[in-house]
Design a protein around this motif. Sequence first.
Motif, short mmCIF file in Angstrom:
data_model
loop_
_atom_site.label_atom_id
_atom_site.label_comp_id
_atom_site.label_asym_id
_atom_site.label_seq_id
_atom_site.Cartn_x
_atom_site.Cartn_y
_atom_site.Cartn_z
N LEU A 1 53.13 37.58 53.99
CA LEU A 1 52.43 36.73 54.46
C LEU A 1 51.71 35.66 53.55
CD1 LEU A 1 50.38 38.71 57.43
CD2 LEU A 1 52.70 37.62 57.66
N ASP A 2 51.40 34.60 53.71
CA ASP A 2 50.55 33.86 52.94
C ASP A 2 49.14 33.93 53.05
OD1 ASP A 2 50.00 32.06 55.01
OD2 ASP A 2 51.26 30.48 54.33
N GLY A 3 48.48 34.57 54.23
CA GLY A 3 47.18 34.83 54.31
C GLY A 3 46.40 33.83 55.15
N ILE A 4 46.97 32.73 55.86
CA ILE A 4 46.41 31.57 56.28
C ILE A 4 46.79 32.02 57.87
CG2 ILE A 4 46.84 29.14 56.90
CD1 ILE A 4 47.84 28.65 53.95
N VAL A 5 45.43 31.60 58.35
CA VAL A 5 45.44 31.69 59.94
C VAL A 5 44.82 30.30 60.23
CG1 VAL A 5 44.13 32.53 62.13
CG2 VAL A 5 44.69 33.98 60.12
N THR A 6 45.63 29.44 61.05
CA THR A 6 45.30 28.20 61.59
C THR A 6 44.39 28.16 62.75
OG1 THR A 6 47.25 27.36 60.66
CG2 THR A 6 46.05 25.91 62.03
N LEU A 7 43.24 27.52 62.73
CA LEU A 7 42.65 27.41 64.06
C LEU A 7 42.65 26.12 64.84
CD1 LEU A 7 39.96 28.64 65.52
CD2 LEU A 7 38.59 27.24 64.17
N LEU A 8 43.02 26.25 65.78
CA LEU A 8 43.41 25.03 66.72
C LEU A 8 42.20 24.67 67.72
CD1 LEU A 8 47.13 25.35 67.59
CD2 LEU A 8 46.07 24.37 65.57
N THR A 9 41.41 23.64 67.66
CA THR A 9 40.72 23.21 68.92
C THR A 9 41.42 22.12 69.55
OG1 THR A 9 38.92 23.44 67.20
CG2 THR A 9 38.26 22.28 69.08
N VAL A 10 41.65 22.72 71.03
CA VAL A 10 42.20 21.72 71.87
C VAL A 10 41.37 21.01 72.85
CG1 VAL A 10 44.07 21.73 73.59
CG2 VAL A 10 44.20 23.50 71.46
N THR A 11 41.38 19.68 73.14
CA THR A 11 40.42 19.06 74.08
C THR A 11 41.37 18.48 74.94
OG1 THR A 11 38.90 18.78 72.20
CG2 THR A 11 38.78 17.50 74.05
N ILE A 12 41.11 18.79 76.34
CA ILE A 12 41.71 17.84 77.28
C ILE A 12 41.07 16.43 77.43
CG2 ILE A 12 42.03 17.66 79.94
CD1 ILE A 12 42.33 20.78 79.81
#
Length: 224
Positions: free
Chosen positions: A211-222
């Motif tokens: 793994l490259d150690g990255i976690v991606t946080l997504l903020t989803v807005t309707i």
Amino acid sequence: MHSLTRFLLAAAPTIALAIHIPRQGVDFVDPRIDGGSMLDDAGNGLGEPLNVIISGLSSSPVLTSEGIVNYAKAIGFSEECLGIHLGDPQSANLGDGRGPVNQTIELRQDYGDPDLGTCLESLIGGNHFRVFPQTGPLHPTNALFLAVSQEENVSQSHTISPDGYNVGRNLLVSNAIGDTSFGGVNYHTEAQNLTGLLAVGSGGVNHDIALDGIVTLLTVTITN
């Protein structure tokens, strides 16, 4: 009016706002704080990375069982082919007080056809993800932790592709960023890469894939 009185009156609205407006939630809580892990349990003593998190500050309908399926369809994924799931479900301990809990759903790349496209993915391989909600009594953030990976075709027994965890995450994120829609629902998604949640390398990782150690946080807005 005395200068001290004027000062107190001027300061009062700011003080009241600071006291009476509570924080409305958090993106997520690190599972490791209360005994959880950022690797799920693949059933063989190893785990797959929870490498994408949909923020608990996203629009609340997105964070429901029906909502994540509709959002998935907006970014190129759908339910498994004819509702058939092959293989055992994986579990994850999100440190929210529930211990290890099985995935709620697994969604697969649909190749542009949300009805039958996942049947093609089952044959030729592609991207897929498992969903684990953080809803337990210790940390009911409603954030969705996703284990995303790119997999090989059926002749390779759907094993994870080389670098498939990093690749799968990046493909999902590239599809998600910006404006998408499905079923009359419009979404706007913003992404932020986080480090320090997953270790770099292959220690404890299923298939010995680094793994490259990255976690991606997504903020989803309707937006409608």
